[in-house]
Write a protein that holds these residues in place. Structure first.
Motif, PDB file in Angstrom:
ATOM      1  N   ARG A 134       0.826  -1.197   0.000  1.00  0.00           N
ATOM      2  CA  ARG A 134       0.000   0.000   0.000  1.00  0.00           C
ATOM      3  C   ARG A 134       0.860   1.247   0.000  1.00  0.00           C
ATOM      4  O   ARG A 134       1.978   1.249   0.476  1.00  0.00           O
ATOM      5  CB  ARG A 134      -0.874   0.078   1.268  1.00  0.00           C
TER       6      ARG A 134
ATOM      7  N   GLN B 173      -8.920  -1.645  -8.304  1.00  0.00           N
ATOM      8  CA  GLN B 173      -9.995  -1.891  -7.351  1.00  0.00           C
ATOM      9  C   GLN B 173     -10.389  -3.354  -7.416  1.00  0.00           C
ATOM     10  O   GLN B 173     -10.426  -3.977  -8.470  1.00  0.00           O
ATOM     11  CB  GLN B 173     -11.217  -1.015  -7.673  1.00  0.00           C
TER      12      GLN B 173
ATOM     13  N   ALA C 254      -5.849  -1.052   7.015  1.00  0.00           N
ATOM     14  CA  ALA C 254      -6.921  -0.805   6.040  1.00  0.00           C
ATOM     15  C   ALA C 254      -8.033  -1.816   6.261  1.00  0.00           C
ATOM     16  O   ALA C 254      -7.811  -2.901   6.813  1.00  0.00           O
ATOM     17  CB  ALA C 254      -6.387  -0.901   4.614  1.00  0.00           C
ATOM     18  N   ARG C 255      -9.230  -1.451   5.804  1.00  0.00           N
ATOM     19  CA  ARG C 255     -10.414  -2.312   5.926  1.00  0.00           C
ATOM     20  C   ARG C 255     -11.131  -2.303   4.594  1.00  0.00           C
ATOM     21  O   ARG C 255     -11.303  -1.264   3.962  1.00  0.00           O
ATOM     22  CB  ARG C 255     -11.334  -1.779   7.028  1.00  0.00           C
ATOM     23  N   ARG C 256     -11.541  -3.496   4.125  1.00  0.00           N
ATOM     24  CA  ARG C 256     -12.249  -3.600   2.847  1.00  0.00           C
ATOM     25  C   ARG C 256     -13.330  -4.660   2.952  1.00  0.00           C
ATOM     26  O   ARG C 256     -13.092  -5.740   3.506  1.00  0.00           O
ATOM     27  CB  ARG C 256     -11.276  -3.955   1.722  1.00  0.00           C
TER      28      ARG C 256
ATOM     29  N   THR D 188     -15.250  -9.289   5.626  1.00  0.00           N
ATOM     30  CA  THR D 188     -14.438  -8.087   5.825  1.00  0.00           C
ATOM     31  C   THR D 188     -12.978  -8.505   5.893  1.00  0.00           C
ATOM     32  O   THR D 188     -12.644  -9.460   6.599  1.00  0.00           O
ATOM     33  CB  THR D 188     -14.822  -7.368   7.133  1.00  0.00           C
TER      34      THR D 188
END
Length: 433
Positions: free
Chosen positions: A261, A269, A337-339, A345
């Motif tokens: 990152r 994406q 980070a969270r996605r 999740t």
């Protein structure tokens, strides 16, 4: 008049010599020191004075051939002293004016050489040759990015990795530090230092890449690929001492590798994915572990429909001890980070302090939670004490860290550190694999 030099003492064939060692940093090389003995001394029968440095282009490598600094001639001052290397970087030594080989056993003229895995005098039966072709598919989430190829264990020699595509080879040390092509930034071809050895990275105009190292390595190296197109196959090979266990094929394509990152071009994406169906039961038990079922109304279908209920975090001393003893991974981590991916999740986590791990744990990991409700509640930038399980699916295409929605996840504090160390005393420590 030239200074007197000590007379060489011939050594008998088969003499045992101390193995040649590199000079300490900043010291003058042995041959250069011998040439410097004649600095500013009269030679050639003239009053001229010169400064002398070694000259390596003369026919006899065991003569003391010295070049006059600032001039285009050299002069031979007899033989070099016994024990002088025959040339720069050569393991052979000059003895009585002859260039003789010293075996790796320290015996002059024995001819003993290290075998393929670095064992002095060993045969190939003491070595294990690993040669495989990695043909892993793209990550199951459908995006192009980093994917693990294999782990090269410490002690490996004669390492060679080849890729014939527009993808890029990447290399990471055991502490999570990139050596090549990390963080979405492509490195120049050339030499690199890593794991106690020199690596040679080459890239041809047609995209073909190679990575070679003589070894032996002093730590594990993780080979990865930065995918730009489907992987046609990555060939790798290396030698290991026979005492090393052969790397398992299950190590070739884990999907736990942290996504880089914040440097270079951002990754594409990632489209949401639907989790694979639950695997059929296996008779007699299995090392694979299905996703745990979540209580209705808090995760799974309930989460997708927006019916998330209250989180039920683990609390109390008994829960802490139970989770610690049952977990494959217990560590202090910072949420990077969270996605949301499908009905799960994914957190990118910096591992700051491991307390317990049954399987390898690197500096950055993905931690998955089987819901999108935010249970347990983890905030980006926060530091937590996490107790999680290893999850390998039935097809063995996933190998990841899974934090159950009712698992143990508490904000990290000095008190929490003290409590988890106390919990560690109530169950046996796991042995590393």
């Amino acid at each position: 008049m030239a200074p007197a030099r000590p007379a060489p003492v011939p050594l008998p064939w088969g003499s045992i010599l101390p193995l040649p060692q590199g000079c300490p940093g900043g010291s003058v090389p042995f041959r250069a020191m011998q040439c410097s003995l004649y600095d500013n001394k009269p030679v050639l029968g003239t009053p001229a004075r010169y400064r002398w440095v070694p000259f390596h282009g003369a026919p006899n490598v065991c003569d003391l051939n010295c070049l006059a600094v600032g001039h285009n001639f050299y002069y031979t001052f007899g033989r070099v002293l016994d024990g002088t290397r025959c040339g720069p970087g050569s393991p052979d030594l000059c003895i009585s004016g002859r260039c003789l080989s010293v075996g790796c056993d320290g015996i002059l003229g024995s001819g003993t050489r290290p075998d393929a895995c670095g064992q002095c005098g060993g045969g190939h039966d003491t070595c294990l040759f690993v040669h495989r072709l990695f043909q892993g598919v793209d990550p199951s989430s459908g995006y192009f990015g980093y994917m693990n190829v294999t782990k090269i264990p410490a002690g490996a020699t004669h390492i060679k990795v080849t890729d014939k595509s527009r993808n890029y080879l990447a290399l990471m040390t055991s502490d999570g530090r990139y050596v090549l092509n990390g963080d979405w930034s492509i490195a120049w071809p050339g030499p690199y230092e890593a794991a106690g050895t020199r690596l040679r990275y080459a890239r041809a105009p047609d995209g073909t890449e190679s990575l070679e190292a003589a070894g032996p390595t002093n730590e594990d190296l993780h080979v990865m690929v930065l995918l730009q197109e489907p992987n046609p196959g990555i060939e790798y090979e290396f030698w290991l001492p026979r005492r090393h266990p052969e790397p398992g094929r299950g190590d070739a394509s884990p999907l736990r590798q942290p996504q880089p990152r914040g440097a270079g071009s951002p990754p594409p994406q990632e489209p949401p994915v639907t989790p694979a169906p639950a695997p059929p039961p296996q008779p007699g038990g299995s090392a694979t572990e299905p996703l745990p079922r979540s209580p209705p109304g808090r995760s799974g279908a309930g989460a997708a429909a927006g019916r998330c209920g209250r989180c039920h975090p683990a609390k109390g001393r008994s829960q802490r001890i139970w989770h610690f003893c049952q977990s494959d991974f217990v560590f202090q981590g910072r949420i990077l980070a969270r996605r949301l991916l499908g009905q799960e999740t994914r957190y990118e986590v910096e591992v700051k302090m491991p307390y317990r791990h049954r399987f390898p744990l690197v500096a950055r990991e993905y931690v998955w939670v089987p819901n999108t409700c935010g249970c347990p509640p983890l905030q980006e930038g926060g530091e937590y004490l996490l107790m999680a399980r290893r999850h390998v699916n039935y097809e063995r295409t996933l190998n990841r860290i899974l934090l159950q929605d009712d698992g143990y996840a508490r904000p990290w504090t000095p008190r929490e550190d003290r409590l988890v160390r106390e919990a560690a005393r109530h169950c046996p420590q796991p042995r590393p694999p």
